[in-house]
Design an enzyme around this catalytic site. Structure first.
Site: not given
Length: 340
Positions: A281, A316
């Site tokens: 991210k 995830r």
């Protein structure tokens, strides 16, 4: 709960104090109560507050029910397989079905428990695609992966895609809008009877990073996810079919993301498994200075390990082999018995 500590999630994790956060008339206060003083503290409360706190305590202490063949006493690895041409992490590397199938097999061999198939990019600034285009991207891949004996989640906010994906072999619905984007989605959940992942996002992919704003990100996202669980349950969805995701990077600043990760254990109070997606991210890049998403593995592993240490059940990830190895070593160290 014994005299000095409290079991967490029916596991070997224990806590010796609880932090009780109270919101009243827009004011937030907190106090830390040792477990061995909790009974005395509860005895000072009125019956309504006492009942609410016992519910939270029970939620935190209870073992999570298995979903499908997934045992949440162990860490579940959800591998990301984006079959889009504009994925933030791999730039469309797996948009071709053959490449996607090869990557799926590699992630299965590496030890992932769920394959998450997405055909619509939800990165900041992404524009929606047509339902037909999304279906054309995901269905051929799901059809082929259904033979690989792996749990498949369909990463979609569109009811027609959810329904078609489940018919072709998907086992879980993963909705970044927590069943809010498409009014028909709740009907699909009722009809298919599959588990669902409810994620928080402020805004839509097109505008979510324009100016994310919260008075208290952690508590507001907790309240939102609680309301979405209640919505699903009120519509006949068994709570034991629900997983929640605080939505790292979806309508959050770097500071919001770090706050959520630091306080991720608060979400155990919702009484359902927690999924966290920190892999590659942008907040990792902004902290570390690494602009290339594929080069953010060390930061991804660091954040994921912190979450696992705090009882998060599902991570995830894009980098399955590396994550499996890191978590395996971490768990071995954590579980080894003391000889003194």
């Amino acid at each position: 709960m014994d005299d000095v500590s409290m079991e967490i999630l029916g596991s070997d994790l224990r806590c010796f104090a609880v932090r009780i956060i109270t919101k009243s008339a827009g004011e937030i206060s907190s106090e830390t109560i040792p477990v061995n003083s909790l009974g005395v503290y509860l005895s000072t409360l009125d019956d309504d507050k006492k009942a609410k706190l016992w519910t939270l305590i029970d939620n935190i202490a209870a073992k999570r029910s298995n979903i499908l063949n997934l045992d949440f006493q162990d860490t579940i690895i959800q591998g990301v397989l984006n079959v889009t041409p504009d994925s933030f992490s791999d730039g469309g590397k797996f948009a071709d079905p053959n490449s996607a199938i090869k990557q799926a097999q590699e992630m299965i061999d590496a030890g992932c428990d769920i394959l998450d198939i997405g055909g619509e990019s939800t990165k900041p600034g992404a524009e929606p695609v047509s339902i037909d285009e999304e279906l054309n991207r995901v269905i051929p891949v799901i059809q082929k992966i259904s033979d690989l004996k792996i749990n498949v989640s369909i990463d979609s906010r569109n009811a027609d895609v959810m329904e078609a994906a489940v018919k072709e072999g998907a086992h879980i619905i993963n909705d970044v809008s927590a069943i809010e984007h498409d009014p028909k989605a709740i009907e699909v959940l009722k009809e298919t009877d599959v588990p669902v992942i409810l994620m928080h996002a402020q805004g839509t992919p097109e505008n979510m990073q324009d100016n994310p704003n919260y008075q208290n990100a952690v508590l507001e996202i907790y309240d939102y996810l609680e309301s979405r669980i209640e919505f699903c349950v009120a519509n006949g969805i068994d709570k034991n079919r629900i997983i929640i995701d605080p939505g790292i990077g979806f309508g959050k600043t770097v500071d919001h993301n770090i706050e959520l990760i630091k306080h991720v254990a608060i979400f155990h109070g919702l009484g359902v498994p927690i999924l966290i997606g920190v892999s590659r991210k942008s907040f990792i890049g902004k902290i570390s200075g690494e602009e290339i998403a594929a080069n953010r593995l060390p930061g991804s592993l660091s954040a994921a390990q912190y979450c696992v240490q705090n009882g998060v059940q599902v991570v995830r990830v894009h980098d399955v082999p590396e994550t499996v190895q890191a978590i395996s070593v971490f768990k071995k160290i954590r579980h080894i018995k003391d000889n003194f």
